[in-house]
Write an enzyme that holds these catalytic residues in place. Structure first.
Site, PDB file in Angstrom:
ATOM      1  N   CYS A 108       0.793  -1.231   0.000  1.00 32.85           N
ATOM      2  CA  CYS A 108       0.000   0.000   0.000  1.00 32.85           C
ATOM      3  C   CYS A 108       0.828   1.285   0.000  1.00 32.85           C
ATOM      4  O   CYS A 108       0.383   2.274  -0.591  1.00 32.85           O
ATOM      5  CB  CYS A 108      -1.028  -0.013   1.121  1.00 32.85           C
ATOM      6  SG  CYS A 108      -0.339  -0.008   2.789  1.00 32.85           S
TER       7      CYS A 108
ATOM      8  N   HIS B  70      -2.352   1.390   7.163  1.00 37.91           N
ATOM      9  CA  HIS B  70      -2.667   1.403   5.739  1.00 37.91           C
ATOM     10  C   HIS B  70      -2.530   2.816   5.182  1.00 37.91           C
ATOM     11  O   HIS B  70      -2.905   3.788   5.831  1.00 37.91           O
ATOM     12  CB  HIS B  70      -4.084   0.887   5.499  1.00 37.91           C
ATOM     13  CG  HIS B  70      -4.452   0.788   4.062  1.00 37.91           C
ATOM     14  ND1 HIS B  70      -3.928  -0.180   3.227  1.00 37.91           N
ATOM     15  CD2 HIS B  70      -5.280   1.540   3.297  1.00 37.91           C
ATOM     16  CE1 HIS B  70      -4.427  -0.016   2.012  1.00 37.91           C
ATOM     17  NE2 HIS B  70      -5.237   1.025   2.030  1.00 37.91           N
TER      18      HIS B  70
END
Length: 341
Positions: free
Chosen positions: A35, A223
């Site tokens: 990510c 994230h």
């Protein structure tokens, strides 16, 4: 230190979507995708500073790394232009440019692999743009991309005096070393009350900090995502592979700390309205709307409520924890709403 020979080549699905009057590609993420790399790549793709071959449905990490290396070269050379203007000796300029070339090569070896393996970000609870400076922040600064989070302690929170100047790592250390003491209990209470890592104060401050049109990277639950402020609202870019063949959804409104969210189209309208427009274009102009193959692709089931809006809501806390490291989620049709499943 990783070498080019040891680099693992990964492949990423590509979705083409409307963005501010232009068609832009974004790279999609599988459940365990890199990510940090994709957040930086998608930022540059939406800004038009990174290119992917037209109509490509898949791109590999080698292509992305070449693009990022080129962009880094442009940034570094641009920063050095004024320095070159002060130098009259061509030999010195040539020597400086060689040093820059070596520096760029070093970044290729040292920086880019970290984007694949993950970045260690250490947020500070006192503000949405506060992070302990480390290699991860240095890398994002290098790409001239701003990073935000929403895990902020409020002015009326009992833990304010304790947490305001602490980083996450320092808070965890306090929990371990002062277990059972008042200070540790206040920290634990704050974390329990804001387990989604987005506090009410953090969301409010995020809306204050971002100006209209700002595109940044948002860090939450380990994230990295892309968020955009548009027409007064903050939107989260949907990059899960489940959305590859869902042209009518592109963003998720970030306006709720509990996870109850609403998805919108790439043009920030209701998915139903956008889908109707696509169908009209297909009928009148032969507009092609890609359809997933019968096997091997997962399709998001969507439905409209009375206002033509699509809803997304976390089914339960345990399931939410499973999706913390990725915004890759599937949706199931149930009572006219979109529920994470």
């Amino acid at each position: 230190m990783a070498s080019k020979n040891s680099e693992v080549v990964t492949k990423h699905r590509v979705k083409w979507m409307d963005f501010m009057g232009r068609t832009r590609p974004i790279c999609l993420q599988d459940e365990n995708g890199p990510c940090p790399l994709l957040a930086i790549v998608n930022y540059l793709l939406l800004k038009g500073k990174l290119k992917i071959p037209a109509h490509a449905r898949q791109v590999n990490s080698t292509h992305l790394h070449k693009g990022l290396s080129k962009y880094l070269s442009e940034i570094i050379l641009k920063k050095k232009e004024k320095e070159f203007e002060q130098i009259q000796d061509e030999a010195v300029i040539a020597e400086k440019k060689e040093e820059i070339t070596d520096l760029i090569e070093q970044y290729k070896v040292d920086v880019l692999p970290k984007l694949v393996n993950g970045l260690d970000v250490n947020l500070v609870f006192g503000g949405v743009d506060k992070f302990a400076f480390n290699r991860a922040i240095e890398i994002l600064n290098l790409f001239e991309i701003r990073l935000f989070h929403g895990w902020v302690v409020g002015p009326d929170d009992p833990a304010k005096a304790v947490l305001e100047n602490l980083s996450y790592d320092e808070a965890v250390t306090t929990l371990i070393e002062k277990r059972g003491e008042v200070e540790a209990n206040l920290i634990q209470d704050f974390m329990d009350m804001n387990a989604t890592q987005l506090s009410t104060q953090g969301l409010a401050k995020l809306y204050e900090a971002l100006e209209e049109g700002d595109l940044v990277i948002f860090f939450r639950n380990n994230h990295f995502s892309n968020v955009l402020k548009h027409n007064g609202l903050i939107y989260l870019l949907l990059t899960g592979e489940a959305y590859e063949y869902e042209p009518s959804v592109g963003w998720e409104i970030l306006n709720d700390v509990t996870g109850a969210t609403e998805m919108v189209s790439p043009e920030f309208t209701s998915p139903g309205e956008y889908q109707d427009r696509l169908l009209a274009m297909q009928l009148t102009h032969g507009y092609y709307n890609p359809v997933p193959p019968k096997q091997g692709k997962k399709k998001v089931q969507s439905s409209k409520n009375g206002k033509g809006k699509v809803k997304a809501k976390t089914k339960d806390r345990n399931l939410a924890k499973k999706t913390k490291k990725s915004n890759f989620t599937l949706f199931q049709r149930k009572k006219g709403k979109m529920n994470k499943g």
